[in-house]
Scaffold this motif. Sequence first.
Motif, PDB file in Angstrom:
ATOM      1  N   THR A  17       0.831  -1.205   0.000  1.00 21.76           N
ATOM      2  CA  THR A  17       0.000   0.000   0.000  1.00 21.76           C
ATOM      3  C   THR A  17       0.865   1.255   0.000  1.00 21.76           C
ATOM      4  OG1 THR A  17      -1.757  -1.175   1.197  1.00 21.76           O
ATOM      5  CG2 THR A  17      -1.802   1.237   1.246  1.00 21.76           C
ATOM      6  N   ILE A  18       1.927   1.243   0.804  1.00 21.35           N
ATOM      7  CA  ILE A  18       2.814   2.406   0.877  1.00 21.35           C
ATOM      8  C   ILE A  18       3.499   2.636  -0.467  1.00 21.35           C
ATOM      9  CG2 ILE A  18       4.870   3.337   1.999  1.00 21.35           C
ATOM     10  CD1 ILE A  18       4.094   1.757   4.490  1.00 21.35           C
ATOM     11  N   GLU A  19       4.044   1.578  -1.046  1.00 20.56           N
ATOM     12  CA  GLU A  19       4.731   1.721  -2.329  1.00 20.56           C
ATOM     13  C   GLU A  19       3.770   2.159  -3.422  1.00 20.56           C
ATOM     14  OE1 GLU A  19       6.594  -1.987  -3.086  1.00 20.56           O
ATOM     15  OE2 GLU A  19       7.975  -1.850  -1.375  1.00 20.56           O
ATOM     16  N   LEU A  20       2.553   1.648  -3.386  1.00 18.98           N
ATOM     17  CA  LEU A  20       1.570   2.013  -4.408  1.00 18.98           C
ATOM     18  C   LEU A  20       1.235   3.503  -4.338  1.00 18.98           C
ATOM     19  CD1 LEU A  20      -0.384   0.973  -6.633  1.00 18.98           C
ATOM     20  CD2 LEU A  20      -2.078   0.664  -4.822  1.00 18.98           C
ATOM     21  N   CYS A  21       0.988   4.011  -3.139  1.00 17.69           N
ATOM     22  CA  CYS A  21       0.635   5.422  -2.989  1.00 17.69           C
ATOM     23  C   CYS A  21       1.786   6.331  -3.408  1.00 17.69           C
ATOM     24  CB  CYS A  21       0.236   5.709  -1.547  1.00 17.69           C
ATOM     25  SG  CYS A  21      -1.358   5.010  -1.059  1.00 17.69           S
ATOM     26  N   VAL A  22       2.989   6.000  -2.983  1.00 25.75           N
ATOM     27  CA  VAL A  22       4.144   6.823  -3.326  1.00 25.75           C
ATOM     28  C   VAL A  22       4.400   6.774  -4.827  1.00 25.75           C
ATOM     29  CG1 VAL A  22       6.616   7.151  -2.986  1.00 25.75           C
ATOM     30  CG2 VAL A  22       5.169   6.548  -1.040  1.00 25.75           C
ATOM     31  N   ARG A  23       4.314   5.589  -5.407  1.00 23.78           N
ATOM     32  CA  ARG A  23       4.562   5.451  -6.853  1.00 23.78           C
ATOM     33  C   ARG A  23       3.529   6.209  -7.661  1.00 23.78           C
ATOM     34  NH1 ARG A  23       2.555   1.498 -10.234  1.00 23.78           N
ATOM     35  NH2 ARG A  23       2.029   0.130  -8.482  1.00 23.78           N
ATOM     36  N   TRP A  24       2.263   6.087  -7.312  1.00 19.47           N
ATOM     37  CA  TRP A  24       1.221   6.792  -8.055  1.00 19.47           C
ATOM     38  C   TRP A  24       1.363   8.301  -7.902  1.00 19.47           C
ATOM     39  CZ3 TRP A  24      -3.950   3.660  -7.107  1.00 19.47           C
ATOM     40  CH2 TRP A  24      -3.919   2.507  -7.896  1.00 19.47           C
ATOM     41  N   LEU A  31      -5.576  10.476  -4.048  1.00 23.75           N
ATOM     42  CA  LEU A  31      -5.124   9.148  -3.631  1.00 23.75           C
ATOM     43  C   LEU A  31      -5.954   8.613  -2.478  1.00 23.75           C
ATOM     44  CD1 LEU A  31      -1.243   9.493  -3.869  1.00 23.75           C
ATOM     45  CD2 LEU A  31      -2.696   7.972  -5.198  1.00 23.75           C
ATOM     46  N   VAL A  32      -6.375   9.490  -1.569  1.00 25.60           N
ATOM     47  CA  VAL A  32      -7.227   9.055  -0.459  1.00 25.60           C
ATOM     48  C   VAL A  32      -8.515   8.426  -0.994  1.00 25.60           C
ATOM     49  CG1 VAL A  32      -8.630   9.865   1.478  1.00 25.60           C
ATOM     50  CG2 VAL A  32      -6.288  10.683   1.212  1.00 25.60           C
ATOM     51  N   GLU A  33      -9.135   9.066  -1.988  1.00 24.29           N
ATOM     52  CA  GLU A  33     -10.372   8.539  -2.557  1.00 24.29           C
ATOM     53  C   GLU A  33     -10.125   7.245  -3.330  1.00 24.29           C
ATOM     54  OE1 GLU A  33     -12.137  11.573  -4.886  1.00 24.29           O
ATOM     55  OE2 GLU A  33     -12.342  13.000  -3.216  1.00 24.29           O
ATOM     56  N   VAL A  57      -9.047   0.642   1.647  1.00 19.11           N
ATOM     57  CA  VAL A  57      -7.981   1.110   2.532  1.00 19.11           C
ATOM     58  C   VAL A  57      -8.304   2.536   2.957  1.00 19.11           C
ATOM     59  CG1 VAL A  57      -5.515   1.568   2.772  1.00 19.11           C
ATOM     60  CG2 VAL A  57      -6.293  -0.350   1.375  1.00 19.11           C
ATOM     61  N   THR A  58      -8.393   2.759   4.256  1.00 14.57           N
ATOM     62  CA  THR A  58      -8.667   4.085   4.792  1.00 14.57           C
ATOM     63  C   THR A  58      -7.358   4.725   5.231  1.00 14.57           C
ATOM     64  OG1 THR A  58     -10.841   3.351   5.571  1.00 14.57           O
ATOM     65  CG2 THR A  58      -9.955   5.392   6.511  1.00 14.57           C
ATOM     66  N   VAL A  59      -6.990   5.817   4.583  1.00 18.31           N
ATOM     67  CA  VAL A  59      -5.734   6.496   4.881  1.00 18.31           C
ATOM     68  C   VAL A  59      -5.949   7.992   4.685  1.00 18.31           C
ATOM     69  CG1 VAL A  59      -4.924   6.196   2.514  1.00 18.31           C
ATOM     70  CG2 VAL A  59      -3.261   6.609   4.335  1.00 18.31           C
ATOM     71  N   SER A  60      -5.291   8.810   5.479  1.00 22.16           N
ATOM     72  CA  SER A  60      -5.433  10.262   5.364  1.00 22.16           C
ATOM     73  C   SER A  60      -4.383  10.829   4.421  1.00 22.16           C
ATOM     74  CB  SER A  60      -5.301  10.918   6.742  1.00 22.16           C
ATOM     75  OG  SER A  60      -3.987  10.778   7.237  1.00 22.16           O
ATOM     76  N   HIS A  61      -4.646  12.022   3.897  1.00 18.76           N
ATOM     77  CA  HIS A  61      -3.716  12.640   2.967  1.00 18.76           C
ATOM     78  C   HIS A  61      -2.402  13.006   3.652  1.00 18.76           C
ATOM     79  CE1 HIS A  61      -5.616  16.129   4.878  1.00 18.76           C
ATOM     80  NE2 HIS A  61      -4.521  16.790   4.583  1.00 18.76           N
ATOM     81  N   LEU A  80       1.507  11.996   2.609  1.00 19.44           N
ATOM     82  CA  LEU A  80       2.577  12.999   2.540  1.00 19.44           C
ATOM     83  C   LEU A  80       3.801  12.535   3.329  1.00 19.44           C
ATOM     84  CD1 LEU A  80       2.242  16.825   2.809  1.00 19.44           C
ATOM     85  CD2 LEU A  80       3.903  15.653   4.240  1.00 19.44           C
ATOM     86  N   ARG A  81       3.583  12.002   4.528  1.00 20.19           N
ATOM     87  CA  ARG A  81       4.705  11.520   5.341  1.00 20.19           C
ATOM     88  C   ARG A  81       5.388  10.332   4.675  1.00 20.19           C
ATOM     89  NH1 ARG A  81       1.116  12.921   9.610  1.00 20.19           N
ATOM     90  NH2 ARG A  81       0.286  10.794   9.694  1.00 20.19           N
ATOM     91  N   TRP A  82       4.608   9.487   4.004  1.00 22.03           N
ATOM     92  CA  TRP A  82       5.230   8.379   3.273  1.00 22.03           C
ATOM     93  C   TRP A  82       6.146   8.891   2.173  1.00 22.03           C
ATOM     94  CZ3 TRP A  82       0.154   5.103   2.420  1.00 22.03           C
ATOM     95  CH2 TRP A  82      -0.183   4.468   3.619  1.00 22.03           C
TER      96      TRP A  82
END
Length: 267
Positions: free
Chosen positions: A20-27, A38-40, A47-51, A55-57
């Motif tokens: 999940t972390i790699e996917l969000c950072v890559r996208w 990305l949150v939506e 997966v519930t994650v805040s914006h 950013l921290r990732w």
Amino acid sequence: MTKAVARDPIYRRRRFQSETIELCVRWYLTYRLSYRDLVEMMAERGVTVSHSTILRWVQRYVPEFESRWARYARRVHSSWRMDETAVSVRGGPHYLYRAVDKHGKTVDSLLCTDRSEAAARAFFSKALKTHHPIWPRKLNVDGNAASHRALRLLRQENPEWRSVEIRSCRYLNNVVEQDHRAIKRRCAPMLALKSFRTAAVTLAGVELAHRIRKRQFSFGRGSPRRHGSLKHLWAYALISQQAEPEKPRALAVALNRQCTRTQVLIC
């Protein structure tokens, strides 16, 4: 007794899965998406994650991802073109120094607060350190007087700079000025960069994604083809050094885990 799940050391004590972390950072680095986009998108995957978490990732993992991709970087041509482009950080103008070779392949980049002589020297030093021991044979710069002063001082300090042919032909810099567009387009959905450190890390990640798109990395034999999907290429590049001897097997396991997780979410 439960057995701990084997994870890359950089993801230890993280609540979210490494995929999940790699996917969000890559996208975020690759596509024109905001953190809230990305949150939506992740919410649709269950997966519930805040914006702010994404950013921290980005801030935490971009330097690590850069170092792992650097192991597979290809050499650039010895003819460089250098230019700087304005970037807004906290409402004020900052300058992103960038250089590409004659074929448009990225050499290096550095975010600076101004267009001073010190900024130009810092960029040249960083570019040489990145490609050490390779030196440019030709270097084309724009008409910024600070860049020319920095090069004159570098020639006095280091005799090796005297063998570099310095040019200032406007049409030769067209390739780097056109290459700025990819970075500027990606920065548009970001709205505003709030701090210098955040901007520097984020732009470094955008440059990494741009280099991957331009196929500036080679994995050698027994590796995914360069025409493969970005997911496969990133999964191969981000495998830690401890797993390098059995990299093909580790890659297959990682991809199978991602596919299984995707199927469960779809169901």
